[in-house]
Design a protein around this motif. Structure first.
Motif, PDB file in Angstrom:
ATOM      1  N   ASP A   1       1.398  -0.937   0.084  1.00 34.23           N
ATOM      2  CA  ASP A   1      -0.041  -0.041   0.410  1.00 34.23           C
ATOM      3  C   ASP A   1       1.003   1.748  -0.291  1.00 34.23           C
ATOM      4  OD1 ASP A   1      -1.975  -1.486   0.218  1.00 34.23           O
ATOM      5  OD2 ASP A   1      -2.532  -0.843   2.113  1.00 34.23           O
ATOM      6  N   GLY A   2       2.298   1.062  -1.322  1.00 35.73           N
ATOM      7  CA  GLY A   2       3.240   3.066  -0.623  1.00 35.73           C
ATOM      8  C   GLY A   2       3.794   2.377   0.176  1.00 35.73           C
ATOM      9  N   LYS A   3       3.740   1.593   1.753  1.00 42.82           N
ATOM     10  CA  LYS A   3       4.224   1.814   2.420  1.00 42.82           C
ATOM     11  C   LYS A   3       5.506   1.077   2.284  1.00 42.82           C
ATOM     12  CE  LYS A   3       4.468   1.777   7.450  1.00 42.82           C
ATOM     13  NZ  LYS A   3       3.909   1.128   8.545  1.00 42.82           N
ATOM     14  N   GLU A   4       7.002   1.501   2.913  1.00 40.05           N
ATOM     15  CA  GLU A   4       7.774   0.963   2.444  1.00 40.05           C
ATOM     16  C   GLU A   4       8.634  -0.055   3.763  1.00 40.05           C
ATOM     17  OE1 GLU A   4      12.291  -0.831   2.222  1.00 40.05           O
ATOM     18  OE2 GLU A   4      11.478   0.236   3.651  1.00 40.05           O
ATOM     19  N   VAL A   5       8.142  -1.623   3.476  1.00 34.97           N
ATOM     20  CA  VAL A   5       7.903  -2.221   5.194  1.00 34.97           C
ATOM     21  C   VAL A   5       9.427  -3.262   5.576  1.00 34.97           C
ATOM     22  CG1 VAL A   5       5.677  -2.510   4.622  1.00 34.97           C
ATOM     23  CG2 VAL A   5       7.340  -4.098   3.136  1.00 34.97           C
ATOM     24  N   SER A   6      10.451  -3.171   4.356  1.00 31.57           N
ATOM     25  CA  SER A   6      11.511  -3.902   5.178  1.00 31.57           C
ATOM     26  C   SER A   6      12.300  -3.896   7.027  1.00 31.57           C
ATOM     27  CB  SER A   6      12.970  -2.935   4.749  1.00 31.57           C
ATOM     28  OG  SER A   6      12.334  -3.722   2.502  1.00 31.57           O
ATOM     29  N   ALA A   7      12.211  -2.578   7.258  1.00 27.96           N
ATOM     30  CA  ALA A   7      11.855  -2.597   8.816  1.00 27.96           C
ATOM     31  C   ALA A   7      10.940  -3.043   9.191  1.00 27.96           C
ATOM     32  CB  ALA A   7      12.664  -1.042   8.862  1.00 27.96           C
ATOM     33  N   VAL A   8       9.397  -3.302   8.779  1.00 30.43           N
ATOM     34  CA  VAL A   8       8.483  -3.789   9.304  1.00 30.43           C
ATOM     35  C   VAL A   8       8.652  -5.524  10.072  1.00 30.43           C
ATOM     36  CG1 VAL A   8       5.518  -3.999   9.998  1.00 30.43           C
ATOM     37  CG2 VAL A   8       7.520  -1.612   8.542  1.00 30.43           C
ATOM     38  N   PRO A   9       7.874  -5.445  10.909  1.00 33.33           N
ATOM     39  CA  PRO A   9       7.916  -7.388  11.573  1.00 33.33           C
ATOM     40  C   PRO A   9       7.141  -7.553  10.538  1.00 33.33           C
ATOM     41  CG  PRO A   9       7.596  -6.356  13.402  1.00 33.33           C
ATOM     42  CD  PRO A   9       7.647  -5.166  12.552  1.00 33.33           C
ATOM     43  N   PRO A  10       7.210  -9.012  10.596  1.00 32.64           N
ATOM     44  CA  PRO A  10       5.495  -9.973   9.644  1.00 32.64           C
ATOM     45  C   PRO A  10       4.476  -9.881  10.445  1.00 32.64           C
ATOM     46  CG  PRO A  10       7.708 -11.798   9.971  1.00 32.64           C
ATOM     47  CD  PRO A  10       8.266 -10.311  10.528  1.00 32.64           C
ATOM     48  N   ALA A  11       3.982  -9.176  11.638  1.00 35.36           N
ATOM     49  CA  ALA A  11       3.127  -9.949  12.105  1.00 35.36           C
ATOM     50  C   ALA A  11       1.961  -8.464  11.733  1.00 35.36           C
ATOM     51  CB  ALA A  11       3.028  -9.701  13.869  1.00 35.36           C
ATOM     52  N   LYS A  12       2.920  -7.051  11.750  1.00 37.90           N
ATOM     53  CA  LYS A  12       2.785  -6.141  11.330  1.00 37.90           C
ATOM     54  C   LYS A  12       2.872  -5.519  10.241  1.00 37.90           C
ATOM     55  CE  LYS A  12       3.274  -5.150  16.009  1.00 37.90           C
ATOM     56  NZ  LYS A  12       1.510  -4.552  16.964  1.00 37.90           N
ATOM     57  N   ARG A  13       2.978  -6.225   8.979  1.00 33.65           N
ATOM     58  CA  ARG A  13       2.746  -6.438   7.572  1.00 33.65           C
ATOM     59  C   ARG A  13       1.654  -6.226   6.674  1.00 33.65           C
ATOM     60  NH1 ARG A  13       8.467  -7.918   4.489  1.00 33.65           N
ATOM     61  NH2 ARG A  13       9.134  -7.032   6.262  1.00 33.65           N
ATOM     62  N   GLY A  14       0.448  -6.436   7.666  1.00 35.80           N
ATOM     63  CA  GLY A  14      -1.160  -6.419   7.133  1.00 35.80           C
ATOM     64  C   GLY A  14      -1.609  -8.116   5.952  1.00 35.80           C
ATOM     65  N   ILE A  15      -0.442  -9.337   6.317  1.00 39.07           N
ATOM     66  CA  ILE A  15      -0.459  -9.964   5.653  1.00 39.07           C
ATOM     67  C   ILE A  15      -0.768 -11.044   6.139  1.00 39.07           C
ATOM     68  CG2 ILE A  15       1.356  -9.080   3.634  1.00 39.07           C
ATOM     69  CD1 ILE A  15       2.535 -11.868   5.775  1.00 39.07           C
ATOM     70  N   ALA A  16      -1.674 -12.135   5.512  1.00 37.82           N
ATOM     71  CA  ALA A  16      -1.512 -13.527   6.157  1.00 37.82           C
ATOM     72  C   ALA A  16      -1.017 -14.469   5.912  1.00 37.82           C
ATOM     73  CB  ALA A  16      -3.085 -13.407   6.695  1.00 37.82           C
TER      74      ALA A  16
END
Length: 333
Positions: free
Chosen positions: A63-78
């Protein structure tokens, strides 16, 4: 709500380069399938998107947000894996709601989401059962339901049908397709099975040795393969490849013709051949023959045909359906 952008994604394990610069744009609501042979990097790429592997280089945006530093649980994925990964001591209902419970959601929210997912997947009669009391297909539906209740931005599927028998694969494939239509969610799906890719995807990403060979709709890849690899990988039985010089074709190195684009006759045709094997499949007949011009040739005929080994036959290609490739294996338009 679920767009994905990959830019220059590279991944190395020691001296082994597994992903070699992947660029991809997935729109909200698309069903995108990564397909390719074993070891091509498709599962590694999925794990990079999920955050289970760190990219050696490049950026992942959800969604346009860079997530490289975001842990898996916070990425909005399943994520739905090949193995069901269900807790054997918990009921179906508790397995589906466990992630929400661990995230601190209220019992009312958990019950409401589990009920909604259960209805979608026809799991209501099994909510009180434990995984050991269910079939493989039912357990995979529970794993999918566990992903649905999280209401993610992205669904990631890693070869979810590999452990199922042929009949259950077809049934579960239909269920996943219907689920995508109902949820209108973005789905990224990894498989080595091109039939799954062709029947489920809005867009297919063909990977080979850590690189993207081609991206397009199933029929784009079938009708307009970008190179020899894609032409040979997409389509079953595989496309026939013939040295252009054997056909008197100039300006090309290789000519490709799909088995379904060749007609067979006992009277006349462009190439004379001897049948070496026949597969009678009911709806189709697959004939393998050897000709002096083409070498081994595979022909797919609709319906049942009474060809047999050692028959002398004549093959006629549909010249309008021929594909031409240059010395580097690239398609010539």
């Amino acid at each position: 709500m679920g767009s994905l952008q990959l830019q220059s994604i590279r991944k190395s394990f020691g001296n082994q380069d597994v992903l070699k610069g992947i660029d991809l744009d997935v729109k909200d609501g698309e069903f995108v399938i990564f397909v390719g042979p074993s070891g091509c990097g498709k599962s590694t790429l999925l794990r990079v998107i999920a955050g289970l592997e760190d990219a050696s280089y490049g950026t992942v945006r959800i969604d346009g947000k860079e997530v490289s530093a975001v842990p898996p649980a916070k990425r909005g994925i399943a994520m739905v894996f090949q193995s069901y990964a269900l807790y054997p001591h918990l009921t179906v209902k508790d397995n589906m709601g466990l992630g929400l419970k661990q995230a601190g959601e209220s019992k009312a929210v958990i019950d409401q989401r589990v009920a909604k997912a259960s209805a979608m997947l026809s799991l209501d009669p099994y909510l009180a059962r434990r995984p050991s009391e269910m079939s493989g297909g039912q357990r995979q539906r529970v794993a999918i339901g566990r992903a649905i209740v999280r209401e993610p931005k992205l669904f990631l599927f890693d070869e979810p049908l590999s452990n199922l028998d042929a009949a259950l694969r077809v049934q579960t494939r239909l269920e996943i397709a219907g689920l995508h239509r109902r949820l209108k969610a973005t789905m990224i799906y990894v498989t080595h099975d091109q039939v799954e890719a062709m029947t489920l995807a809005d867009k297919i990403v063909v990977l080979n040795a850590g690189q993207v060979e081609q991206v397009g709709s199933p029929m784009d890849l079938y009708n307009k393969p970008a190179n020899l690899f894609v032409a040979g990988f997409i389509g079953s039985p595989q496309m026939n490849f013939i040295a252009a010089e054997k056909l008197g074709q100039s300006g090309a190195k290789t000519i490709g013709i799909r088995p379904e684009h060749i007609a067979l006759s006992r009277e006349a045709g462009d190439w004379t051949g001897k049948v070496i094997h026949v597969e009678h499949l009911g709806a189709d007949t697959i004939v393998y023959l050897e000709t002096e011009t083409t070498g081994l040739l595979t022909v797919r005929l609709f319906g049942e045909h009474a060809y047999a080994p050692d028959d002398i036959v004549y093959a006629a290609p549909d010249t309008a359906s021929m594909h031409r490739f240059d010395a580097e294996g690239r398609a010539i338009s």
